[in-house]
Design an enzyme around this catalytic site. Structure first.
Site, mmCIF file in Angstrom:
data_model
loop_
_atom_site.group_PDB
_atom_site.id
_atom_site.type_symbol
_atom_site.label_atom_id
_atom_site.label_comp_id
_atom_site.label_asym_id
_atom_site.label_seq_id
_atom_site.Cartn_x
_atom_site.Cartn_y
_atom_site.Cartn_z
ATOM 1 N N SER A 63 0.795 -1.240 0.000
ATOM 2 C CA SER A 63 0.000 0.000 0.000
ATOM 3 C C SER A 63 0.823 1.283 0.000
ATOM 4 O O SER A 63 0.285 2.352 -0.283
ATOM 5 C CB SER A 63 -0.904 0.037 1.227
ATOM 6 O OG SER A 63 -2.094 -0.633 0.946
ATOM 7 N N LYS A 66 0.729 3.541 -2.957
ATOM 8 C CA LYS A 66 -0.410 4.422 -3.242
ATOM 9 C C LYS A 66 -0.026 5.903 -3.194
ATOM 10 O O LYS A 66 -0.542 6.726 -3.946
ATOM 11 C CB LYS A 66 -1.540 4.148 -2.236
ATOM 12 C CG LYS A 66 -2.172 2.782 -2.426
ATOM 13 C CD LYS A 66 -3.076 2.368 -1.275
ATOM 14 C CE LYS A 66 -3.662 0.983 -1.550
ATOM 15 N NZ LYS A 66 -4.238 0.330 -0.377
ATOM 16 N N TYR A 189 -2.500 -2.044 -10.589
ATOM 17 C CA TYR A 189 -2.548 -1.885 -9.130
ATOM 18 C C TYR A 189 -1.813 -3.047 -8.447
ATOM 19 O O TYR A 189 -1.011 -2.844 -7.535
ATOM 20 C CB TYR A 189 -4.012 -1.799 -8.664
ATOM 21 C CG TYR A 189 -4.145 -1.835 -7.163
ATOM 22 C CD1 TYR A 189 -3.802 -0.726 -6.388
ATOM 23 C CD2 TYR A 189 -4.569 -2.989 -6.499
ATOM 24 C CE1 TYR A 189 -3.890 -0.768 -4.997
ATOM 25 C CE2 TYR A 189 -4.659 -3.043 -5.119
ATOM 26 C CZ TYR A 189 -4.323 -1.933 -4.379
ATOM 27 O OH TYR A 189 -4.392 -1.977 -3.004
ATOM 28 N N TYR A 241 -4.546 3.830 7.404
ATOM 29 C CA TYR A 241 -5.801 3.067 7.461
ATOM 30 C C TYR A 241 -6.734 3.700 8.512
ATOM 31 O O TYR A 241 -6.744 4.919 8.659
ATOM 32 C CB TYR A 241 -5.551 1.591 7.769
ATOM 33 C CG TYR A 241 -4.478 0.922 6.957
ATOM 34 C CD1 TYR A 241 -4.455 1.024 5.576
ATOM 35 C CD2 TYR A 241 -3.480 0.174 7.562
ATOM 36 C CE1 TYR A 241 -3.490 0.387 4.825
ATOM 37 C CE2 TYR A 241 -2.504 -0.469 6.819
ATOM 38 C CZ TYR A 241 -2.513 -0.350 5.457
ATOM 39 O OH TYR A 241 -1.542 -0.977 4.731
ATOM 40 N N VAL A 259 0.928 -3.572 3.996
ATOM 41 C CA VAL A 259 0.603 -4.835 4.644
ATOM 42 C C VAL A 259 1.818 -5.772 4.769
ATOM 43 O O VAL A 259 1.794 -6.734 5.520
ATOM 44 C CB VAL A 259 -0.592 -5.470 3.877
ATOM 45 C CG1 VAL A 259 -0.135 -6.131 2.591
ATOM 46 C CG2 VAL A 259 -1.403 -6.394 4.725
HETATM 47 N N1 GLN Z 1 -2.053 -5.610 -2.238
HETATM 48 C C1 GLN Z 1 -2.783 -5.312 -1.058
HETATM 49 C C2 GLN Z 1 -4.266 -5.153 -1.377
HETATM 50 O O1 GLN Z 1 -4.596 -4.518 -2.313
HETATM 51 C C3 GLN Z 1 -2.229 -4.067 -0.423
HETATM 52 C C4 GLN Z 1 -2.890 -3.810 0.846
HETATM 53 C C5 GLN Z 1 -2.071 -3.047 1.841
HETATM 54 O O2 GLN Z 1 -0.847 -2.941 1.854
HETATM 55 N N2 GLN Z 1 -2.800 -2.564 2.796
HETATM 56 O O3 GLN Z 1 -5.103 -5.663 -0.696
#
Ligand code: GLN
Length: 318
Positions: A63, A66, A189, A241, A259
């Site tokens: 994530s 992003k 993505y 988050y 994550v």
């Molecule tokens: N690839 C993960 C997803 O899209 C990334 C999530 C994350 O790092 N929170 O669910």
């Protein structure tokens, strides 16, 4: 600044025995991480590095990507155009929540949770999927300062298990929130989430944002300085988050977690810092990462709104 190095080593010793939290397990590649991995890296605006632990261990950025893809979309569309497509409201929901996607909103809430991130990735300009991926990788390379690669097995796992992300993309397509071919947006993505980085790389990337978009190690511009303010604003309000509010309250600096166990934080005009430790709390944030940042923020007065603090700029004169 020997004291900074010493302090990082002290934090490493203090928290390395902490085994609270769990490894992400939704794909085998993340479940295979070593729970002991732990690295802390700080890169200052004059390009110096202080670091300790597993700072050269490669892992997938997840994530944290992003943040940088949002910066790219800002460059491709400009603030006002992009704002029409993807909002900047914190959700207070988990990163993979579907709750806010309803017909009335016409755009996903923000680019730091999955729905908004998938929509943002879908906007990235390019002639075809390969061109879009190449543009995205070159952008990340400018922040890292060296070539970056997609971990193919993570990408394939994300792609074959990403039903929830696929459901979000379909909902957004149904609501007219996105109009690009969604399989291409999802592939890109999943690829961006699967880019391999190290804790050191993340600190350089954070330092680049702290330095108004110029990588302080290579002196290469990674993103237009006019976009850094917008990137840091959404990181600040939405980057952690459904812990984003408490993070902002406690640490007082923009940050983003992933994550796989990375947290990247920007101390504007001062330094970029990253912690990597794959044991996650219930929000999906690295447990040791939170502890390290809490201690660092207190020690060095990071909180942007603590106006009583004298600031250490981590420059040689300090
Ligand atoms: N690839 C993960 C997803 O899209 C990334 C999530 C994350 O790092 N929170 O669910």
């Amino acid at each position: 600044m020997a004291q900074v190095q010493e302090f990082l080593e002290q934090l490493y010793q203090e928290f390395k025995g902490n085994s609270e939290g769990r490894l992400a397990s939704y794909i085998p590649e993340l479940a295979r991480a070593n729970a002991d991995w732990f690295g802390i890296s700080m890169v200052t605006l004059d390009g110096r590095t202080y670091e300790v632990g597993d700072v050269a261990q490669k892992f997938t950025i997840q994530s944290i990507s992003k943040v940088f893809v949002y910066g790219m979309a800002l460059e491709d569309y400009g603030r006002e155009q992009l704002l029409k497509k993807v909002g900047v409201e914190p959700t207070g929901d988990p990163f993979n929540s579907l709750i806010r996607l309803d017909e009335d909103s016409k755009r996903p809430e923000n680019p730091m949770v999955n729905a908004g991130a998938i929509a943002t990735t879908g906007l990235i300009a390019g002639h075809d999927p390969a061109d879009r991926l190449n543009r995205l990788l070159s952008m990340l390379q400018r922040y890292v300062g060296s070539e970056v690669f997609v971990d193919v097995s993570t990408f394939m796992s994300e792609k074959s298990t990403g039903h929830r992300n696929r459901a979000m993309a379909h909902l957004m397509l149904n609501f007219g929130m996105i109009d690009q071919p969604i399989e291409e947006a999802l592939d890109l993505y999943f690829q961006q989430c699967s880019v391999l980085v190290t804790c050191h790389d993340l600190a350089v990337m954070a330092a680049t944002l702290a330095n108004q978009g110029v990588n302080p190690v290579t002196s290469t511009r990674a993103v237009g300085s006019e976009h850094v303010r917008d990137i840091l604003s959404v990181m600040y309000t939405c980057g952690m988050y459904n812990f984003a509010g408490e993070w902002a309250f406690r640490m007082g600096i923009p940050a983003k977690s992933g994550v796989s166990g990375g947290i990247l934080a920007v101390v504007p005009n001062r330094a970029g810092i990253a912690v990597f430790s794959p044991l996650l709390d219930s929000h999906g944030n690295s447990v040791r990462g939170l502890k390290v940042f809490e201690a660092l923020s207190k020690q060095y007065g990071f909180h942007l709104f603590d106006l009583s603090l004298g600031r250490c700029n981590f420059a040689s004169r300090d």
